[in-house]
Design an enzyme around this catalytic site. Structure first.
Site, PDB file in Angstrom:
ATOM      1  CB  ILE A 159      -0.952  -0.008   1.211  1.00  0.00           C
ATOM      2  CG1 ILE A 159      -1.932  -1.167   1.100  1.00  0.00           C
ATOM      3  CG2 ILE A 159      -1.704   1.322   1.306  1.00  0.00           C
ATOM      4  CD1 ILE A 159      -2.815  -1.356   2.325  1.00  0.00           C
ATOM      5  CB  CYS A 208       3.462   0.530  10.156  1.00  0.00           C
ATOM      6  SG  CYS A 208       2.750   1.751  11.286  1.00  0.00           S
ATOM      7  N   PRO A 209       1.651  -2.127  10.013  1.00  0.00           N
ATOM      8  CG  PRO A 209       2.699  -4.187  10.319  1.00  0.00           C
ATOM      9  CD  PRO A 209       2.858  -2.876   9.604  1.00  0.00           C
ATOM     10  CB  SER A 236      -1.810   1.900   9.256  1.00  0.00           C
ATOM     11  OG  SER A 236      -1.583   2.800  10.331  1.00  0.00           O
ATOM     12  NE  ARG A 237      -5.800  -3.076  11.460  1.00  0.00           N
ATOM     13  CZ  ARG A 237      -6.071  -3.184  10.171  1.00  0.00           C
ATOM     14  NH1 ARG A 237      -6.161  -2.085   9.418  1.00  0.00           N
ATOM     15  NH2 ARG A 237      -6.250  -4.369   9.614  1.00  0.00           N
ATOM     16  CG  ASP A 261     -10.325   5.399   6.556  1.00  0.00           C
ATOM     17  OD1 ASP A 261     -11.447   5.953   6.510  1.00  0.00           O
ATOM     18  OD2 ASP A 261     -10.146   4.201   6.235  1.00  0.00           O
ATOM     19  CD  GLU A 266     -11.720   2.131  13.478  1.00  0.00           C
ATOM     20  OE1 GLU A 266     -12.205   1.095  12.956  1.00  0.00           O
ATOM     21  OE2 GLU A 266     -10.731   2.712  13.021  1.00  0.00           O
ATOM     22  CG  HIS A 285     -11.691   1.471   9.396  1.00  0.00           C
ATOM     23  ND1 HIS A 285     -11.251   0.800  10.514  1.00  0.00           N
ATOM     24  CD2 HIS A 285     -10.958   0.976   8.368  1.00  0.00           C
ATOM     25  CE1 HIS A 285     -10.303  -0.063  10.180  1.00  0.00           C
ATOM     26  NE2 HIS A 285     -10.116   0.031   8.871  1.00  0.00           N
TER      27      HIS A 285
END
Length: 319
Positions: A159, A208-209, A236-237, A261, A266, A285
């Site tokens: 990505i 990044c994860p 990402s997260r 996002d 959430e 998201h």
């Protein structure tokens, strides 16, 4: 023939696609939503289960001894206890790569939105501040050329790499950091140290994860090292960012703006202070939700199940 259960299909398919591809493998049932305490009951004697957010853990596995295949309905699989599945001979797969195009596009959309306040211009016209106003002040609305600006990419996988190509097409200088990448120029971008990435980037995009190393990565210390007046983008997260530290940076002028996002919680609580900021764009998201993207997701899912039934293992098995 195998029996399949989708536990929480609404997120992936709110009604604009068909689940009928599952009939290739046997009878199936799709639940739009399931509570965690209903998971084992709904799986029952099924062979295959698919989950977006619901946990498949020891308790569930003990109650569902017929289960043979578990798939995440997405790339992340932290809700699946992989060691517990492996100990019982249950195959676990995820769906990588399906959202590369849409997430990189959304990250770049956030970058464009931070650089050019289209909404601000639209409101000015709608509210009559331009029509019949010869002295309209353009300078009150953000508009920054991207050409020649520096964008930094933290975590440059598939990505991040595609996002880099979009930025390069706009004439931006692209810097990147990836733990396993040697420093130096590679194609459209230059891999640099974290220190250079933060100090030189006008826009910094996170790709990044979420791991124990990246949880809370963007904290006060991280933000203090960023170029003053820079913009932060996160697709990402949510938990990669310390939201309290980000709020502080956005309200003190350390950062000029942010595009998010993803959030730590959430959906976010209504009193989350980031929701009140004009210089913080938050989307729900949704970067992965394009129809084309979700069709790609179910195509990969079907290929995984087909491979498991034929060969005893899925294509994208989690090891």
């Amino acid at each position: 023939m195998m029996k399949s259960i989708v536990l929480d299909g609404f997120a992936v398919n709110p009604g604009d696609m068909s689940w009928d591809f599952l009939s290739e493998f046997g009878p199936y049932t799709v639940y739009d939503q399931t509570s965690q305490d209903q998971v084992a009951e709904r799986i029952g004697d099924a062979d295959i289960v698919m989950t977006n957010r619901l946990k498949i853990n020891d308790e569930v596995l003990d109650k569902c001894p017929n289960l043979k295949f578990v798939s995440a309905l997405g790339t992340g699989y932290d809700m699946i206890d992989v060691p517990a599945c492996r100990a019982r001979g249950v195959e676990v797969c995820n769906i990588p790569g399906y959202s590369t195009i849409s997430v990189s596009q959304h990250a770049f959309t956030l970058l464009l939105s931070l650089a050019t306040d289209i909404g601000g211009y639209r409101r000015a016209v709608r509210d009559g501040r331009w029509t019949g106003q010869p002295d309209f002040r353009y300078q009150t609305i953000a508009f920054t050329e991207l050409y020649g600006k520096t964008v930094g990419i933290y975590g440059c996988g598939a990505i991040g790499g595609r996002f880099a190509s979009l930025c390069a097409a706009f004439g931006m200088r692209v810097l990147a950091y990836r733990r396993s990448a040697p420093l130096g120029v590679q194609g459209d971008l230059e891999f640099v140290s974290v220190e250079r990435l933060l100090a030189e980037s006008d826009f910094l995009s996170l790709h990044c994860p979420l791991t124990e190393e990246t949880r809370g990565l963007v904290n006060r210390d991280f933000l203090a090292k960023m170029k003053r007046g820079a913009y932060l983008i996160n697709t990402s997260r949510g938990a990669v960012v310390d939201e309290e530290a980000l709020y502080e940076a956005l309200t003190t002028g350390r950062l000029a703006g942010a595009g998010l996002d993803v959030m730590v919680k959430e959906p976010p609580l209504p009193d989350n202070p980031l929701l009140t900021l004009d210089n913080c764009i938050i989307t729900p998201h949704c970067a992965w939700t394009a129809l084309e993207t979700r069709h790609r997701l179910v195509d990969i899912l079907a290929a995984n199940i087909r491979s498991f039934i034929k060969n005893g293992e899925g294509i994208n098995r989690v090891l």
